[in-house]
Design an enzyme around this catalytic site. Structure first.
Site, PDB file in Angstrom:
ATOM      1  N   PRO A  39     -16.058 -22.482  -8.117  1.00  0.00           N
ATOM      2  CA  PRO A  39     -15.767 -21.366  -9.018  1.00  0.00           C
ATOM      3  C   PRO A  39     -15.053 -20.212  -8.306  1.00  0.00           C
ATOM      4  O   PRO A  39     -15.501 -19.731  -7.270  1.00  0.00           O
ATOM      5  CB  PRO A  39     -17.157 -20.929  -9.498  1.00  0.00           C
ATOM      6  CG  PRO A  39     -18.009 -22.143  -9.331  1.00  0.00           C
ATOM      7  CD  PRO A  39     -17.484 -22.813  -8.107  1.00  0.00           C
ATOM      8  N   HIS A  40     -13.933 -19.805  -8.883  1.00  0.00           N
ATOM      9  CA  HIS A  40     -13.147 -18.679  -8.381  1.00  0.00           C
ATOM     10  C   HIS A  40     -12.176 -18.275  -9.470  1.00  0.00           C
ATOM     11  O   HIS A  40     -11.954 -19.033 -10.420  1.00  0.00           O
ATOM     12  CB  HIS A  40     -12.375 -19.076  -7.115  1.00  0.00           C
ATOM     13  CG  HIS A  40     -11.351 -20.133  -7.371  1.00  0.00           C
ATOM     14  ND1 HIS A  40     -11.697 -21.463  -7.565  1.00  0.00           N
ATOM     15  CD2 HIS A  40     -10.009 -20.067  -7.510  1.00  0.00           C
ATOM     16  CE1 HIS A  40     -10.590 -22.169  -7.800  1.00  0.00           C
ATOM     17  NE2 HIS A  40      -9.564 -21.343  -7.773  1.00  0.00           N
ATOM     18  N   THR A  41     -11.613 -17.109  -9.352  1.00  0.00           N
ATOM     19  CA  THR A  41     -10.587 -16.667 -10.285  1.00  0.00           C
ATOM     20  C   THR A  41      -9.659 -15.708  -9.560  1.00  0.00           C
ATOM     21  O   THR A  41      -9.761 -15.534  -8.343  1.00  0.00           O
ATOM     22  CB  THR A  41     -11.211 -16.064 -11.569  1.00  0.00           C
ATOM     23  OG1 THR A  41     -10.184 -15.892 -12.547  1.00  0.00           O
ATOM     24  CG2 THR A  41     -11.915 -14.750 -11.299  1.00  0.00           C
TER      25      THR A  41
END
Length: 145
Positions: free
Chosen positions: A65-67
């Site tokens: 998970p990352h953005t």
């Protein structure tokens, strides 16, 4: 492995989560607690997955998970959680049991984290990492295999 980026502060093992969203929030909260991300960053990850699909699944059993940094990344950081029961993402039928969340402030600074993740996958460690019960056990798995 030198420069290990996983510490007892950013690792949670055998976590219970009812959904992928809850799992992302647990991993993301570790980034917030370390001062690496704002709560908006965690919500940004969830929003992006809902819009773009499960782009964060990078290998069987592993999500990253990352953005985008502008969603609230404050510093480079990562967290690792393992799930007692795997979670499914809409649009993907591969159960995820290990999540390595990360925040980065630019497109280069997180390369050490990505190298670590690639190494875990290449060495076939995801299943063993998923089974670890303690931080010490996790370190043994990472160091010895």
């Amino acid at each position: 492995m030198e420069g290990l980026v996983l510490t007892e502060k950013n690792v949670k093992l055998q976590v219970s989560a009812d959904s992928w969203e809850e799992a992302v929030r647990i991993g993301g909260q570790l980034l917030v607690e370390q001062g690496c991300a704002k709560p908006s960053y965690v919500e940004g990850i969830i929003r992006a997955v809902k819009e773009l699909g499960p782009y964060i699944i990078i290998s069987d059993g592993l999500a990253m998970p990352h953005t985008r940094p502008e969603e609230g990344a404050a510093a480079i950081g990562c967290s690792l959680i393992t799930l007692k029961e795997p979670v499914l993402f809409e649009g993907d039928d591969c159960p995820v049991k290990v999540m390595i969340c990360f925040s980065a402030v630019d497109s280069e600074s997180h390369m050490d984290i990505l190298k670590m993740i690639v190494e875990f996958v290449e060495r076939g460690l995801i299943d063993d990492i998923a089974k670890a019960e303690t931080y010490e056990e996790l370190l043994e798995i990472i160091k010895t295999k």
